[in-house]
Design an enzyme around this catalytic site. Structure first.
Site, short mmCIF file in Angstrom:
data_model
loop_
_atom_site.label_atom_id
_atom_site.label_comp_id
_atom_site.label_asym_id
_atom_site.label_seq_id
_atom_site.Cartn_x
_atom_site.Cartn_y
_atom_site.Cartn_z
N HIS A 164 1.89 3.87 -2.92
CA HIS A 164 2.31 5.62 -3.04
C HIS A 164 3.13 6.08 -3.64
O HIS A 164 3.33 7.38 -3.83
CB HIS A 164 1.78 6.14 -1.63
CG HIS A 164 0.29 5.93 -1.11
ND1 HIS A 164 -0.72 6.90 -1.76
CD2 HIS A 164 0.19 5.69 0.59
CE1 HIS A 164 -2.08 6.56 -0.83
NE2 HIS A 164 -1.62 5.68 0.49
N HIS B 189 0.71 -1.44 0.34
CA HIS B 189 0.07 0.23 -0.15
C HIS B 189 1.20 1.30 -0.10
O HIS B 189 1.14 2.50 -0.61
CB HIS B 189 -0.44 0.29 1.24
CG HIS B 189 -2.11 1.41 1.82
ND1 HIS B 189 -3.08 1.32 1.41
CD2 HIS B 189 -1.54 1.83 1.68
CE1 HIS B 189 -3.55 2.13 1.71
NE2 HIS B 189 -2.30 3.33 2.05
N GLU B 190 1.84 1.32 0.78
CA GLU B 190 2.26 2.81 1.18
C GLU B 190 3.75 2.73 -0.41
O GLU B 190 4.18 3.81 -0.70
CB GLU B 190 3.99 2.13 2.04
CG GLU B 190 2.65 2.37 3.60
CD GLU B 190 1.46 3.19 3.75
OE1 GLU B 190 1.79 4.49 2.95
OE2 GLU B 190 1.20 3.48 4.77
#
Length: 264
Positions: free
Chosen positions: A62, A58-59
């Site tokens: 980004h 998820h990170e």
């Protein structure tokens, strides 16, 4: 000016992430083969490790999207190595979401990588950077539920089926919560570039509290109940029965539940 060697180092997968991935693989094998004497312990390790892997991805999503949008500093910050210890808020990114899974079976969105937004031009790019993380959770949920909606469960051990159902619930919960247009969450980051400057200035002081307000509201019976009823309905539309998800949660908490309760 970063050299090619420096850039490769900045993008080299962290041994920490590889260790977590190894725990996920070994414990997943133990769940599948019924190798462990206690299936609950294996499910706990498998789901916890897979959950942390999904938070790292998820990170990473980004950061990778920010890199291609103009923020070249994300590599030097360690965000492209998938190392959870490199995040700006490791407690919010990894530890707190994992604790909420253990305590309440809730898949919460994590904390943040620090993106230098002034380096990025274009509202669509800002929105895409914010959306990239939750979309990773959506993709993870699609993978976890694929055996259910493809009707490909023949030969899948019950314990592994329950673990996948519970993990899918965590991913869907995290994606939906994180896509809420609440300051401090990715959903607000998606719409923020399209809001007026004056409105954003008024909302900015409240951003640090949005995450905690969402958590608090989940503990209001009417709101939390309606939310998780919606999650169950979505899971059922993907072929995941409430019984599968419930058994996954029960077996995950191996210190409270005997495995016989779900027939494993």
């Amino acid at each position: 000016m970063p050299t090619a060697t420096t850039r490769r180092h900045e993008r080299r997968i962290s041994p920490v992430f590889l260790a977590i991935l190894a725990v996920m693989a070994v414990s997943g094998w133990a769940v599948w083969t019924d190798f462990a004497s206690s299936p609950g312990v294996a499910i706990f390790l498998f789901v916890s490790a897979a959950w942390i892997v999904s938070l790292c991805l998820h990170e990473y999503a980004h950061a990778r999207t920010a890199l291609h949008s103009g923020d070249l500093t994300v590599g030097a910050k360690g965000y492209l190595t998938l190392n959870p210890l490199a995040y700006t808020h490791a407690v919010l990114s990894i530890i707190l979401p994992l604790l909420f899974v253990i305590m309440g079976g809730i898949g919460l969105p994590g904390g943040a990588v620090f993106i230098e937004r002034h380096r990025i031009r274009g509202r669509w790019r800002h929105s895409l950077i914010s959306a990239a993380g939750p979309l990773t959770n959506v993709l993870f949920a699609v993978v976890c539920t694929a055996p259910f909606w493809l009707d490909a469960l023949d030969g899948v051990p019950l314990a592994f089926r329950y673990a996948l159902a519970f993990l899918a619930m965590l991913q869907i919960t995290a994606a939906l919560l994180n896509l809420l247009p609440v300051p401090g969450l990715d959903g607000y980051g998606v719409v923020e570039p399209w809001l007026s400057h004056g409105f954003r200035r008024k909302i900015e002081p409240y951003a640090p509290y949005g995450f905690f307000v969402v958590i608090a509201l989940l503990f209001v019976p009417a709101i939390g109940g309606a939310f998780f009823d919606g999650i169950d309905a979505l899971l059922q539309s993907l072929g995941v029965r409430p019984f599968d998800r419930s058994c996954g949660w029960e077996l995950y908490r191996f210190w409270e539940t005997a495995p016989e309760v779900c027939g494993v």
